[in-house]
Design a protein around this motif. Structure first.
Motif, PDB file in Angstrom:
ATOM      1  N   GLN A  49       0.809  -1.221   0.000  1.00 17.78           N
ATOM      2  CA  GLN A  49       0.000   0.000   0.000  1.00 17.78           C
ATOM      3  C   GLN A  49       0.842   1.271   0.000  1.00 17.78           C
ATOM      4  OE1 GLN A  49      -3.263   0.257  -0.272  1.00 17.78           O
ATOM      5  NE2 GLN A  49      -3.358   2.485  -0.020  1.00 17.78           N
ATOM      6  N   HIS A  50       2.005   1.240   0.686  1.00 14.96           N
ATOM      7  CA  HIS A  50       2.757   2.478   0.921  1.00 14.96           C
ATOM      8  C   HIS A  50       4.159   2.484   0.309  1.00 14.96           C
ATOM      9  CE1 HIS A  50      -0.454   3.623   3.615  1.00 14.96           C
ATOM     10  NE2 HIS A  50      -0.216   2.592   4.425  1.00 14.96           N
ATOM     11  N   PHE A  51       5.015   1.564   0.772  1.00 12.97           N
ATOM     12  CA  PHE A  51       6.434   1.638   0.443  1.00 12.97           C
ATOM     13  C   PHE A  51       6.722   1.289  -1.007  1.00 12.97           C
ATOM     14  CE2 PHE A  51      10.948   0.199   1.752  1.00 12.97           C
ATOM     15  CZ  PHE A  51      11.413   1.499   1.786  1.00 12.97           C
ATOM     16  N   ALA A  52       6.236   0.131  -1.451  1.00 14.47           N
ATOM     17  CA  ALA A  52       6.548  -0.330  -2.811  1.00 14.47           C
ATOM     18  C   ALA A  52       6.042   0.621  -3.898  1.00 14.47           C
ATOM     19  CB  ALA A  52       6.003  -1.739  -3.029  1.00 14.47           C
ATOM     20  N   VAL A  76       7.802   4.360  -8.341  1.00 13.04           N
ATOM     21  CA  VAL A  76       7.864   5.585  -9.145  1.00 13.04           C
ATOM     22  C   VAL A  76       9.318   5.895  -9.504  1.00 13.04           C
ATOM     23  CG1 VAL A  76       7.467   8.071  -9.142  1.00 13.04           C
ATOM     24  CG2 VAL A  76       5.737   6.536  -8.191  1.00 13.04           C
ATOM     25  N   TYR A  77      10.208   5.790  -8.548  1.00 16.93           N
ATOM     26  CA  TYR A  77      11.630   6.042  -8.807  1.00 16.93           C
ATOM     27  C   TYR A  77      12.186   5.051  -9.819  1.00 16.93           C
ATOM     28  CZ  TYR A  77      13.507   9.823  -5.954  1.00 16.93           C
ATOM     29  OH  TYR A  77      13.865  11.057  -5.469  1.00 16.93           O
ATOM     30  N   GLY A 128       9.562  10.954  -3.666  1.00 18.74           N
ATOM     31  CA  GLY A 128      10.648  11.082  -2.706  1.00 18.74           C
ATOM     32  C   GLY A 128      10.158  11.429  -1.316  1.00 18.74           C
ATOM     33  N   ARG A 129       9.136  12.273  -1.237  1.00 18.92           N
ATOM     34  CA  ARG A 129       8.569  12.621   0.063  1.00 18.92           C
ATOM     35  C   ARG A 129       7.881  11.417   0.698  1.00 18.92           C
ATOM     36  NH1 ARG A 129       4.759  15.879  -1.266  1.00 18.92           N
ATOM     37  NH2 ARG A 129       5.317  16.570  -3.356  1.00 18.92           N
ATOM     38  N   GLN A 130       7.234  10.612  -0.113  1.00 22.64           N
ATOM     39  CA  GLN A 130       6.602   9.403   0.417  1.00 22.64           C
ATOM     40  C   GLN A 130       7.647   8.386   0.865  1.00 22.64           C
ATOM     41  OE1 GLN A 130       4.159   8.226  -2.907  1.00 22.64           O
ATOM     42  NE2 GLN A 130       2.401   9.413  -2.182  1.00 22.64           N
ATOM     43  N   ILE A 131       8.687   8.208   0.070  1.00 19.49           N
ATOM     44  CA  ILE A 131       9.748   7.279   0.440  1.00 19.49           C
ATOM     45  C   ILE A 131      10.391   7.698   1.758  1.00 19.49           C
ATOM     46  CG2 ILE A 131      12.043   6.392  -0.197  1.00 19.49           C
ATOM     47  CD1 ILE A 131      11.098   6.585  -3.144  1.00 19.49           C
ATOM     48  N   ALA A 132      10.649   8.994   1.918  1.00 25.90           N
ATOM     49  CA  ALA A 132      11.246   9.484   3.156  1.00 25.90           C
ATOM     50  C   ALA A 132      10.368   9.148   4.354  1.00 25.90           C
ATOM     51  CB  ALA A 132      11.478  10.991   3.064  1.00 25.90           C
ATOM     52  N   PHE A 150       8.054   6.691   4.674  1.00 29.42           N
ATOM     53  CA  PHE A 150       7.913   5.265   4.972  1.00 29.42           C
ATOM     54  C   PHE A 150       9.251   4.590   5.262  1.00 29.42           C
ATOM     55  CE2 PHE A 150       4.082   6.203   2.341  1.00 29.42           C
ATOM     56  CZ  PHE A 150       3.194   6.155   3.410  1.00 29.42           C
ATOM     57  N   ALA A 151      10.337   5.084   4.664  1.00 35.04           N
ATOM     58  CA  ALA A 151      11.657   4.550   5.002  1.00 35.04           C
ATOM     59  C   ALA A 151      11.982   4.856   6.457  1.00 35.04           C
ATOM     60  CB  ALA A 151      12.722   5.123   4.075  1.00 35.04           C
ATOM     61  N   ALA A 152      11.533   5.988   6.953  1.00 33.17           N
ATOM     62  CA  ALA A 152      11.746   6.338   8.357  1.00 33.17           C
ATOM     63  C   ALA A 152      10.992   5.375   9.276  1.00 33.17           C
ATOM     64  CB  ALA A 152      11.312   7.777   8.620  1.00 33.17           C
ATOM     65  N   VAL A 153       9.807   4.961   8.865  1.00 30.50           N
ATOM     66  CA  VAL A 153       9.046   3.970   9.636  1.00 30.50           C
ATOM     67  C   VAL A 153       9.835   2.662   9.713  1.00 30.50           C
ATOM     68  CG1 VAL A 153       6.954   2.544   9.643  1.00 30.50           C
ATOM     69  CG2 VAL A 153       6.808   4.985   9.089  1.00 30.50           C
ATOM     70  N   LEU A 154      10.358   2.227   8.586  1.00 29.54           N
ATOM     71  CA  LEU A 154      11.119   0.981   8.539  1.00 29.54           C
ATOM     72  C   LEU A 154      12.396   1.104   9.360  1.00 29.54           C
ATOM     73  CD1 LEU A 154      10.977  -1.837   7.271  1.00 29.54           C
ATOM     74  CD2 LEU A 154      12.180  -0.927   5.275  1.00 29.54           C
ATOM     75  N   GLU A 155      13.081   2.226   9.231  1.00 30.47           N
ATOM     76  CA  GLU A 155      14.310   2.454   9.990  1.00 30.47           C
ATOM     77  C   GLU A 155      14.051   2.369  11.491  1.00 30.47           C
ATOM     78  OE1 GLU A 155      18.462   3.668  10.479  1.00 30.47           O
ATOM     79  OE2 GLU A 155      17.312   2.726   8.874  1.00 30.47           O
ATOM     80  N   GLN A 156      13.008   3.012  11.956  1.00 27.51           N
ATOM     81  CA  GLN A 156      12.679   2.987  13.376  1.00 27.51           C
ATOM     82  C   GLN A 156      12.323   1.569  13.842  1.00 27.51           C
ATOM     83  OE1 GLN A 156       9.252   5.350  14.446  1.00 27.51           O
ATOM     84  NE2 GLN A 156       9.811   5.391  16.611  1.00 27.51           N
ATOM     85  N   HIS A 157      11.567   0.859  13.004  1.00 31.89           N
ATOM     86  CA  HIS A 157      11.148  -0.492  13.372  1.00 31.89           C
ATOM     87  C   HIS A 157      12.331  -1.443  13.487  1.00 31.89           C
ATOM     88  CE1 HIS A 157       8.584  -4.030  13.635  1.00 31.89           C
ATOM     89  NE2 HIS A 157       9.288  -4.584  12.663  1.00 31.89           N
ATOM     90  N   LEU A 158      13.352  -1.241  12.674  1.00 30.69           N
ATOM     91  CA  LEU A 158      14.494  -2.152  12.635  1.00 30.69           C
ATOM     92  C   LEU A 158      15.502  -1.904  13.757  1.00 30.69           C
ATOM     93  CD1 LEU A 158      15.043  -2.301   8.777  1.00 30.69           C
ATOM     94  CD2 LEU A 158      14.476  -4.251  10.252  1.00 30.69           C
ATOM     95  N   ALA A 159      15.280  -0.892  14.561  1.00 26.93           N
ATOM     96  CA  ALA A 159      16.186  -0.628  15.681  1.00 26.93           C
ATOM     97  C   ALA A 159      16.171  -1.816  16.640  1.00 26.93           C
ATOM     98  CB  ALA A 159      15.761   0.648  16.409  1.00 26.93           C
ATOM     99  N   GLY A 160      17.331  -2.426  16.833  1.00 27.05           N
ATOM    100  CA  GLY A 160      17.449  -3.529  17.762  1.00 27.05           C
ATOM    101  C   GLY A 160      16.948  -4.862  17.251  1.00 27.05           C
ATOM    102  N   ARG A 161      16.702  -4.961  15.952  1.00 31.51           N
ATOM    103  CA  ARG A 161      16.232  -6.237  15.401  1.00 31.51           C
ATOM    104  C   ARG A 161      16.882  -6.491  14.047  1.00 31.51           C
ATOM    105  NH1 ARG A 161      10.497  -6.669  15.553  1.00 31.51           N
ATOM    106  NH2 ARG A 161      10.321  -4.921  16.989  1.00 31.51           N
TER     107      ARG A 161
END
Length: 205
Positions: free
Chosen positions: A100-103, A108-109, A133-137, A139-150
Motif C-alpha cells: 500500500q505504501h512503500f513499494a 515511481v523512482y 521522494g517525500r513518500q519514500i522518506a 515510509f523509510a523512516a518507519v522501517l528504519e525505526q522499526h528495525l532498531a534492535g532487530r
C-alpha cells in the motif's frame, strides 16, 4: 504449480524468493512484457495484466502477497509463515504495508529512472520524483525505526514480511532510491542480499 513471471519484476521476485527459500517446486513461464501476444495471454490469466500469476491445476491466483501466503500454506515444514495467529497478523501487516505504501513510492523512482527510458517515454519527471521522494522518506523512516534492535521485520527470524518488503529495493543503486541514509534499513537489506534465494533471483543487466 506454474508461475508466470518476469525476471525484472520486483513483485515476481517476492514470490520467487519465498519459493526458493522454502524449497517449493514451481514450473516457471517467463512472460515477455514487451510482446503484445504475451500480454494478451497474461490478461486472460490476470485481468490486471500484471505478473506474477500462479496456476495450480484449475486455480488461478494473482497478487504477489496472496501467492506467497498460498505457497507457504502448501509447503510442509516451512518457517517463513508460522501458524501462530499473532505472528501471522504481524507478517500480514508488513506485507500489506509495503503493497500500500512503500513499494508504490519506490516504484515511481524505478519507473522514472529505469523503465521510462527503456520504453522510449523520455527522461525522469522531477515533479514525480519529488512527490515519490517525500513518500519514500516518510515510509523509510518507519522501517528504519522499526528495525532498531532487530535483524528481521517480524520476531527473531526471516519471514514472508522480509521477502515481501525487500524486493522493492532491488534497484537501489540503478534507480537512485533515496534510502541509503538509513543505516538500519541498509544493514537489513545487506542481510537479505546474503541469502542464497536473493542471489538466485538477482536480475541480470
Amino acid at each position: 504449480m506454474r508461475l508466470y513471471y518476469h525476471p525484472a519484476s520486483t513483485s515476481a521476485r517476492r514470490v520467487m524468493l519465498a519459493a526458493i527459500h522454502m524449497g517449493t517446486p514451481l514450473e516457471l513461464t517467463e512472460v515477455n512484457l514487451m510482446s503484445a501476444e504475451d500480454r494478451r495471454r497474461l490478461a486472460a490469466l490476470n485481468p490486471n495484466n500484471k505478473v506474477p500469476v500462479l496456476q495450480d491445476a484449475d486455480f488461478i491466483l494473482w497478487e504477489s502477497g496472496a501467492i506467497m501466503q498460498y505457497l507457504a500454506d502448501r509447503t510442509h515444514g516451512q518457517t517463513l509463515y508460522p501458524d501462530h495467529i499473532m505472528t501471522r497478523a504481524d507478517i500480514n501487516r508488513w506485507m500489506l504495508w509495503t503493497g500500500q505504501h512503500f513499494a508504490p513510492a519506490l516504484g515511481v523512482y524505478v519507473y522514472e529512472h529505469i523503465w521510462k527510458g527503456l520504453t522510449g517515454n523520455g527522461g525522469p519527471d522531477p515533479a514525480e520524483l519529488d512527490r515519490a521522494g517525500r513518500q519514500i522518506a516518510q515510509f523509510a523512516a518507519v522501517l528504519e525505526q522499526h528495525l532498531a534492535g532487530r535483524d528481521w521485520l517480524c520476531g527473531d527470524s526471516l519471514s514472508l514480511a522480509d521477502m515481501a518488503v525487500a524486493p522493492s529495493l532491488t534497484y537501489v543503486e540503478q534507480a537512485h532510491l533515496p534510502v541509503t541514509r538509513h543505516p538500519k534499513l541498509m544493514a537489513w537489506l545487506e542481510r537479505m542480499r546474503q541469502l542464497d534465494a536473493w542471489r538466485q533471483t538477482e536480475p541480470v543487466w
